[in-house]
Design a protein around this motif. Structure first.
Motif, PDB file in Angstrom:
ATOM      1  N   SER A  87      -0.510  -4.387  14.717  1.00 10.79           N
ATOM      2  CA  SER A  87       0.733  -4.076  14.921  1.00 10.79           C
ATOM      3  C   SER A  87       1.238  -2.667  14.756  1.00 10.79           C
ATOM      4  O   SER A  87       2.326  -2.290  14.265  1.00 10.79           O
ATOM      5  CB  SER A  87       1.488  -5.165  14.605  1.00 10.79           C
ATOM      6  OG  SER A  87       1.344  -6.392  14.943  1.00 10.79           O
ATOM      7  N   LEU A  88       0.324  -1.771  14.863  1.00 10.21           N
ATOM      8  CA  LEU A  88       0.546  -0.453  14.457  1.00 10.21           C
ATOM      9  C   LEU A  88       1.753   0.211  15.300  1.00 10.21           C
ATOM     10  O   LEU A  88       1.925  -0.096  16.678  1.00 10.21           O
ATOM     11  CB  LEU A  88      -0.562   0.487  14.598  1.00 10.21           C
ATOM     12  CG  LEU A  88      -1.551   0.381  13.392  1.00 10.21           C
ATOM     13  CD1 LEU A  88      -2.805   0.942  13.572  1.00 10.21           C
ATOM     14  CD2 LEU A  88      -1.174   1.144  12.014  1.00 10.21           C
ATOM     15  N   LYS A  89       2.476   1.111  14.466  1.00 15.88           N
ATOM     16  CA  LYS A  89       3.766   1.811  15.345  1.00 15.88           C
ATOM     17  C   LYS A  89       3.434   3.254  15.184  1.00 15.88           C
ATOM     18  O   LYS A  89       2.727   3.755  14.203  1.00 15.88           O
ATOM     19  CB  LYS A  89       5.034   1.305  14.414  1.00 15.88           C
ATOM     20  CG  LYS A  89       5.241  -0.267  14.373  1.00 15.88           C
ATOM     21  CD  LYS A  89       6.413  -0.549  13.632  1.00 15.88           C
ATOM     22  CE  LYS A  89       6.490  -1.950  13.325  1.00 15.88           C
ATOM     23  NZ  LYS A  89       7.776  -2.265  12.555  1.00 15.88           N
ATOM     24  N   PRO A  90       4.316   3.914  15.907  1.00 13.28           N
ATOM     25  CA  PRO A  90       4.087   5.399  15.909  1.00 13.28           C
ATOM     26  C   PRO A  90       4.583   6.065  14.609  1.00 13.28           C
ATOM     27  O   PRO A  90       3.836   6.930  14.054  1.00 13.28           O
ATOM     28  CB  PRO A  90       5.172   5.881  17.163  1.00 13.28           C
ATOM     29  CG  PRO A  90       5.227   4.853  18.023  1.00 13.28           C
ATOM     30  CD  PRO A  90       4.926   3.401  17.161  1.00 13.28           C
ATOM     31  N   GLU A  91       5.605   5.454  13.959  1.00 11.40           N
ATOM     32  CA  GLU A  91       5.790   5.716  12.438  1.00 11.40           C
ATOM     33  C   GLU A  91       4.916   5.408  11.605  1.00 11.40           C
ATOM     34  O   GLU A  91       5.088   5.989  10.364  1.00 11.40           O
ATOM     35  CB  GLU A  91       7.097   4.976  11.997  1.00 11.40           C
ATOM     36  CG  GLU A  91       7.230   3.706  12.172  1.00 11.40           C
ATOM     37  CD  GLU A  91       8.072   3.098  13.695  1.00 11.40           C
ATOM     38  OE1 GLU A  91       7.570   3.918  14.690  1.00 11.40           O
ATOM     39  OE2 GLU A  91       8.634   2.331  13.659  1.00 11.40           O
ATOM     40  N   ASP A  92       3.935   4.908  11.798  1.00  9.85           N
ATOM     41  CA  ASP A  92       2.630   4.752  10.897  1.00  9.85           C
ATOM     42  C   ASP A  92       1.641   5.928  10.913  1.00  9.85           C
ATOM     43  O   ASP A  92       0.873   5.838  10.119  1.00  9.85           O
ATOM     44  CB  ASP A  92       1.856   3.619  11.257  1.00  9.85           C
ATOM     45  CG  ASP A  92       2.702   2.191  11.086  1.00  9.85           C
ATOM     46  OD1 ASP A  92       2.394   1.603  11.827  1.00  9.85           O
ATOM     47  OD2 ASP A  92       3.230   1.937   9.990  1.00  9.85           O
ATOM     48  N   THR A  93       1.892   6.617  11.844  1.00 13.26           N
ATOM     49  CA  THR A  93       1.250   8.203  11.837  1.00 13.26           C
ATOM     50  C   THR A  93       1.331   8.856  10.560  1.00 13.26           C
ATOM     51  O   THR A  93       2.227   9.105  10.064  1.00 13.26           O
ATOM     52  CB  THR A  93       1.642   8.828  12.998  1.00 13.26           C
ATOM     53  OG1 THR A  93       1.408   8.391  14.247  1.00 13.26           O
ATOM     54  CG2 THR A  93       0.766  10.093  12.979  1.00 13.26           C
ATOM     55  N   ALA A  94       0.152   9.272  10.064  1.00  7.59           N
ATOM     56  CA  ALA A  94       0.076   9.834   8.630  1.00  7.59           C
ATOM     57  C   ALA A  94      -1.354  10.226   8.434  1.00  7.59           C
ATOM     58  O   ALA A  94      -1.983   9.434   9.053  1.00  7.59           O
ATOM     59  CB  ALA A  94       0.761   8.900   7.676  1.00  7.59           C
ATOM     60  N   THR A  95      -1.446  10.803   6.939  1.00  8.18           N
ATOM     61  CA  THR A  95      -2.694  10.785   6.486  1.00  8.18           C
ATOM     62  C   THR A  95      -2.702   9.777   5.561  1.00  8.18           C
ATOM     63  O   THR A  95      -1.624   9.702   4.471  1.00  8.18           O
ATOM     64  CB  THR A  95      -3.137  12.375   6.012  1.00  8.18           C
ATOM     65  OG1 THR A  95      -2.876  13.095   6.864  1.00  8.18           O
ATOM     66  CG2 THR A  95      -4.430  12.330   5.318  1.00  8.18           C
ATOM     67  N   TYR A  96      -3.985   8.778   5.354  1.00  3.94           N
ATOM     68  CA  TYR A  96      -3.867   7.859   4.565  1.00  3.94           C
ATOM     69  C   TYR A  96      -4.912   8.128   3.366  1.00  3.94           C
ATOM     70  O   TYR A  96      -5.808   8.902   3.643  1.00  3.94           O
ATOM     71  CB  TYR A  96      -4.201   6.759   5.122  1.00  3.94           C
ATOM     72  CG  TYR A  96      -3.121   5.956   6.013  1.00  3.94           C
ATOM     73  CD1 TYR A  96      -2.587   6.617   7.131  1.00  3.94           C
ATOM     74  CD2 TYR A  96      -2.555   4.919   5.664  1.00  3.94           C
ATOM     75  CE1 TYR A  96      -1.413   6.179   7.912  1.00  3.94           C
ATOM     76  CE2 TYR A  96      -1.413   4.494   6.500  1.00  3.94           C
ATOM     77  CZ  TYR A  96      -1.125   4.736   7.490  1.00  3.94           C
ATOM     78  OH  TYR A  96      -0.009   4.347   8.234  1.00  3.94           O
ATOM     79  N   TYR A  97      -4.363   7.912   2.054  1.00  2.00           N
ATOM     80  CA  TYR A  97      -5.327   8.376   1.116  1.00  2.00           C
ATOM     81  C   TYR A  97      -5.381   7.098   0.093  1.00  2.00           C
ATOM     82  O   TYR A  97      -4.333   6.218  -0.198  1.00  2.00           O
ATOM     83  CB  TYR A  97      -4.511   9.473   0.216  1.00  2.00           C
ATOM     84  CG  TYR A  97      -4.110  10.617   0.724  1.00  2.00           C
ATOM     85  CD1 TYR A  97      -3.099  10.874   1.440  1.00  2.00           C
ATOM     86  CD2 TYR A  97      -5.054  11.559   0.655  1.00  2.00           C
ATOM     87  CE1 TYR A  97      -2.785  12.251   2.121  1.00  2.00           C
ATOM     88  CE2 TYR A  97      -4.865  13.086   1.180  1.00  2.00           C
ATOM     89  CZ  TYR A  97      -3.760  13.087   1.873  1.00  2.00           C
ATOM     90  OH  TYR A  97      -3.298  14.469   2.495  1.00  2.00           O
ATOM     91  N   GLN A 110     -10.043  12.106   0.063  1.00  4.37           N
ATOM     92  CA  GLN A 110      -9.336  13.509   0.758  1.00  4.37           C
ATOM     93  C   GLN A 110      -8.425  13.085   1.862  1.00  4.37           C
ATOM     94  O   GLN A 110      -7.941  13.954   2.268  1.00  4.37           O
ATOM     95  CB  GLN A 110     -10.749  14.170   1.197  1.00  4.37           C
ATOM     96  CG  GLN A 110     -11.301  13.592   2.703  1.00  4.37           C
ATOM     97  CD  GLN A 110     -12.161  12.270   2.449  1.00  4.37           C
ATOM     98  OE1 GLN A 110     -12.390  11.752   1.335  1.00  4.37           O
ATOM     99  NE2 GLN A 110     -12.374  11.586   3.395  1.00  4.37           N
ATOM    100  N   GLY A 111      -8.556  11.823   2.170  1.00  3.32           N
ATOM    101  CA  GLY A 111      -7.487  11.176   3.213  1.00  3.32           C
ATOM    102  C   GLY A 111      -8.323  11.116   4.549  1.00  3.32           C
ATOM    103  O   GLY A 111      -9.265  11.945   4.904  1.00  3.32           O
ATOM    104  N   THR A 112      -7.681  10.376   5.393  1.00  2.00           N
ATOM    105  CA  THR A 112      -8.132   9.861   6.833  1.00  2.00           C
ATOM    106  C   THR A 112      -6.787   9.902   7.683  1.00  2.00           C
ATOM    107  O   THR A 112      -5.749   9.473   7.181  1.00  2.00           O
ATOM    108  CB  THR A 112      -9.069   8.679   6.768  1.00  2.00           C
ATOM    109  OG1 THR A 112      -9.418   8.704   8.038  1.00  2.00           O
ATOM    110  CG2 THR A 112      -8.113   7.612   6.550  1.00  2.00           C
ATOM    111  N   GLN A 113      -6.810  10.602   8.827  1.00  2.00           N
ATOM    112  CA  GLN A 113      -5.632  10.612   9.731  1.00  2.00           C
ATOM    113  C   GLN A 113      -5.586   9.354  10.700  1.00  2.00           C
ATOM    114  O   GLN A 113      -6.772   8.881  11.190  1.00  2.00           O
ATOM    115  CB  GLN A 113      -5.984  12.009  10.567  1.00  2.00           C
ATOM    116  CG  GLN A 113      -4.726  12.043  11.483  1.00  2.00           C
ATOM    117  CD  GLN A 113      -3.326  12.416  10.942  1.00  2.00           C
ATOM    118  OE1 GLN A 113      -3.352  13.000   9.636  1.00  2.00           O
ATOM    119  NE2 GLN A 113      -2.435  11.747  11.262  1.00  2.00           N
TER     120      GLN A 113
END
Length: 118
Positions: A87-97, A110-113
């Motif tokens: 149920s992803l939302k636009p506000e979940d947009t980020a680099t995840y570490y 190093q993170g994944t976008q």
């Protein structure tokens, strides 16, 4: 020293799902199951935010923004931690570490976008 490599990010439409993976390597064979593992995320200009934690004992906690939509899990035999995001939302947009912690010793990937957009 632990090396962490994230994968699984990408572009997804709102309401969609992604599963992130973080695989550890290095001198971890006997110690990985002792680490607490966490997922953080960060957007430009903002502080890094803790999203989810799975402890060495398997307990899980989530940020309010992730509760009910994200699931963190770990596979100690394969030195991998996962973050299932639904149920992803636009506000979940980020680099995840990905983060590992044992005592006062921490390691970061190093993170994944992740981009949530129509």
């Amino acid at each position: 020293q632990v090396q962490l490599v994230e994968s699984g990010g990408g572009l997804v439409q709102p309401g969609g799902s992604l599963r992130l993976s973080c695989t550890a390597s290095g001198n971890i064979f006997m110690f990985y199951r002792m680490y607490d593992m966490r997922w953080y995320r960060q957007t430009p200009g903002k502080q890094r935010e803790l999203v989810a934690t799975v402890t060495s004992g398997g307990s899980t906690t989530y940020a309010d923004s992730a509760e009910g939509r994200f699931t963190i899990s770990r596979d100690n035999d394969h030195f991998t931690v996962y973050l299932q995001m639904n149920s992803l939302k636009p506000e979940d947009t980020a680099t995840y570490y990905c983060n590992s912690a044992y005592g006062n010793v921490e390691s970061w990937g190093q993170g994944t976008q992740v981009t949530v957009s129509s």
